[in-house]
Design an enzyme around this catalytic site. Sequence first.
Site, mmCIF file in Angstrom:
data_model
loop_
_atom_site.group_PDB
_atom_site.id
_atom_site.type_symbol
_atom_site.label_atom_id
_atom_site.label_comp_id
_atom_site.label_asym_id
_atom_site.label_seq_id
_atom_site.Cartn_x
_atom_site.Cartn_y
_atom_site.Cartn_z
ATOM 1 N N LYS A 198 0.862 -1.184 0.000
ATOM 2 C CA LYS A 198 0.000 0.000 0.000
ATOM 3 C C LYS A 198 0.894 1.228 0.000
ATOM 4 O O LYS A 198 2.020 1.179 0.502
ATOM 5 C CB LYS A 198 -0.863 0.021 1.267
ATOM 6 C CG LYS A 198 -2.059 0.930 1.172
ATOM 7 C CD LYS A 198 -3.230 0.215 0.523
ATOM 8 C CE LYS A 198 -4.416 1.117 0.324
ATOM 9 N NZ LYS A 198 -5.598 0.319 -0.078
ATOM 10 N N ASP A 252 -7.016 4.282 -4.690
ATOM 11 C CA ASP A 252 -7.682 4.117 -3.393
ATOM 12 C C ASP A 252 -8.329 5.487 -3.133
ATOM 13 O O ASP A 252 -8.538 6.249 -4.087
ATOM 14 C CB ASP A 252 -6.656 3.733 -2.310
ATOM 15 C CG ASP A 252 -7.311 3.196 -1.041
ATOM 16 O OD1 ASP A 252 -7.676 2.010 -1.013
ATOM 17 O OD2 ASP A 252 -7.480 3.960 -0.068
ATOM 18 N N GLY A 292 -20.266 7.109 2.343
ATOM 19 C CA GLY A 292 -19.338 7.496 1.288
ATOM 20 C C GLY A 292 -20.117 7.864 0.034
ATOM 21 O O GLY A 292 -21.331 7.638 -0.057
ATOM 22 N N PHE A 293 -19.401 8.442 -0.935
ATOM 23 C CA PHE A 293 -20.067 8.796 -2.199
ATOM 24 C C PHE A 293 -19.090 8.680 -3.366
ATOM 25 O O PHE A 293 -19.359 9.140 -4.454
ATOM 26 C CB PHE A 293 -20.637 10.220 -2.122
ATOM 27 C CG PHE A 293 -19.581 11.307 -2.045
ATOM 28 C CD1 PHE A 293 -18.936 11.575 -0.846
ATOM 29 C CD2 PHE A 293 -19.230 12.052 -3.161
ATOM 30 C CE1 PHE A 293 -17.953 12.566 -0.768
ATOM 31 C CE2 PHE A 293 -18.257 13.047 -3.093
ATOM 32 C CZ PHE A 293 -17.620 13.301 -1.894
ATOM 33 N N GLY A 294 -17.959 8.021 -3.121
ATOM 34 C CA GLY A 294 -16.920 7.923 -4.145
ATOM 35 C C GLY A 294 -17.114 6.713 -5.045
ATOM 36 O O GLY A 294 -18.213 6.161 -5.159
ATOM 37 N N ASN A 295 -16.017 6.312 -5.632
ATOM 38 C CA ASN A 295 -16.033 5.231 -6.606
ATOM 39 C C ASN A 295 -16.643 3.933 -6.071
ATOM 40 O O ASN A 295 -17.448 3.276 -6.737
ATOM 41 C CB ASN A 295 -14.572 5.016 -7.053
ATOM 42 C CG ASN A 295 -14.396 3.775 -7.857
ATOM 43 O OD1 ASN A 295 -14.025 2.741 -7.334
ATOM 44 N ND2 ASN A 295 -14.707 3.869 -9.136
ATOM 45 N N VAL A 296 -16.290 3.580 -4.832
ATOM 46 C CA VAL A 296 -16.765 2.314 -4.259
ATOM 47 C C VAL A 296 -18.275 2.385 -4.007
ATOM 48 O O VAL A 296 -19.034 1.478 -4.391
ATOM 49 C CB VAL A 296 -15.992 1.996 -2.954
ATOM 50 C CG1 VAL A 296 -16.585 0.797 -2.253
ATOM 51 C CG2 VAL A 296 -14.514 1.776 -3.261
ATOM 52 N N ALA A 297 -18.720 3.486 -3.390
ATOM 53 C CA ALA A 297 -20.150 3.667 -3.109
ATOM 54 C C ALA A 297 -20.944 3.673 -4.419
ATOM 55 O O ALA A 297 -22.024 3.070 -4.510
ATOM 56 C CB ALA A 297 -20.364 4.977 -2.349
HETATM 57 N N1 GLU Z 1 -7.349 0.170 -3.044
HETATM 58 C C1 GLU Z 1 -8.059 -1.037 -3.356
HETATM 59 C C2 GLU Z 1 -8.045 -1.937 -2.155
HETATM 60 O O1 GLU Z 1 -8.059 -1.467 -1.031
HETATM 61 C C3 GLU Z 1 -7.589 -1.686 -4.652
HETATM 62 C C4 GLU Z 1 -6.162 -2.080 -4.705
HETATM 63 C C5 GLU Z 1 -5.685 -2.560 -6.062
HETATM 64 O O2 GLU Z 1 -6.483 -2.635 -6.991
HETATM 65 O O3 GLU Z 1 -4.490 -2.851 -6.183
HETATM 66 O O4 GLU Z 1 -8.083 -3.135 -2.235
#
Ligand code: GLU
Length: 445
Positions: free
Chosen positions: A125, A165, A236-241
């Site tokens: 990360k 992320d 949240g309201f971003g990509n994941v949401a």
């Molecule tokens: N940031 C995302 C996670 O927490 C995706 C990581 C990635 O695709 O390498 O898993």
Amino acid sequence: MYDVDSFMADLQRRNPAQDEFIQAVREVVENVIDVVNDNPQYVHNRILERITEPDRVVSFKVEWEDDNGDIQVNRGYRVQFNNALGPYKGGLRFHSSVTLGSLKFLGFEQIFKNALTSLPMGGGKGGSDFSTRGRSDAEILRFCRSFMTELQKYLGPDTDVPAGDIGVGAREIGYLYGQYKRIRGENTGVLTGKGLGWGGSLVRPEATGFGTMYFASEMLSHAGDSIKGKRIAISGFGNVAWGAVLKATELGAKVVTISGPDGYILDEDGISTPEKAAFMLQLRASNNDVVKPYADRFKAQFVPGRKPWEVPVDMAFPCAIQNELSLEDAKSLVSNGCRYVVETSNMGVCADAASYLIDKRVSLAPGKAANAGGVAVSGLEMSQNAQHLYWTREEVDARLKHIMNRIHEACVKDGLEDDGYLNYVKGANIAGFRKVADAMCQQGY
Ligand code: GLU
């Protein structure tokens, strides 16, 4: 023989002021301690000590010029945590809360999440305390260039492959990839989440949100129920949401909340039309970090300064940031009849809230299982890049669904308690840990 408290006391001594990292490790160690103590190989190979120490941590200075011509300084990091299963893989987070400790917790979680996908990826990360909030496109470009100028030394398609992320989406990945290519002269898939026309995979933008809904559907069908007709709270309201809203709606559920640092939206009609989903993307792209404009635009309710967990729902999906669902929130969800909490942000549920939910026998999916769809499709993007091919949307989506179902099976295998309660947290931790620990034993110290 290991004992949780003495192992953790030692870890804490060596990692002062890294509370989130300690929290993430404690959860895993509590769940796997018996597995370790029962396996002489794991004890002999000192897996617990080795798996909690990153292979390498890179910390660097990022200097860039803002639109006023002033020089700004931020700190950049890459935590290369464990590569027993494959190249380091994990996102980059640009957010004011980023510290070494938060990236170590995220890198640690990533090891097991990536293992659960069954794709050959190690855990890592990175990121910076830089925030895109209020920044212009030109400032973001200059920051990304400076960040990648240093980071590129440590990357490679078989070495370390970052992705997005929080605060790092398609725009930032584009700027970062452009700079990598400029310096290295290589068109390799060294980042995932790339644009569709230059190596990106179909379904990658939606993958985390789709994956969490596939996983949730499995949870419900395992319990003899269905996601259809369920009332859902999302934070949240971003990509994941956004991906979660799209898939939940497609599966016949009704999402009634999203949230931002300014408060939450309660939309009793459901966040269910293409216009509403598209508006979420607009909110994100504005760099303002607020959700209130949604209420103005769609005549929904805006509740300032509060979290959505006070709304009565069947299922809750924290999709924002770590420790966003407190013990108090968990109590309010349970008293309102919520039986499913699907952690879609990494470590979205506070440790005491997680214990409470498990005590109450609420089904609690940990992020490392439920949100693995994002990195899983990143892994599929790497496969496509390595073959110099693109797969169809159907093919990627089918593979994603298959992977999420397999992760669910793994949780069932290792998470069943004597009273029949399916402890997803324990199941995911044991299944992920075993894969990595076995690889480490086989590869020698
Ligand atoms: N940031 C995302 C996670 O927490 C995706 C990581 C990635 O695709 O390498 O898993």
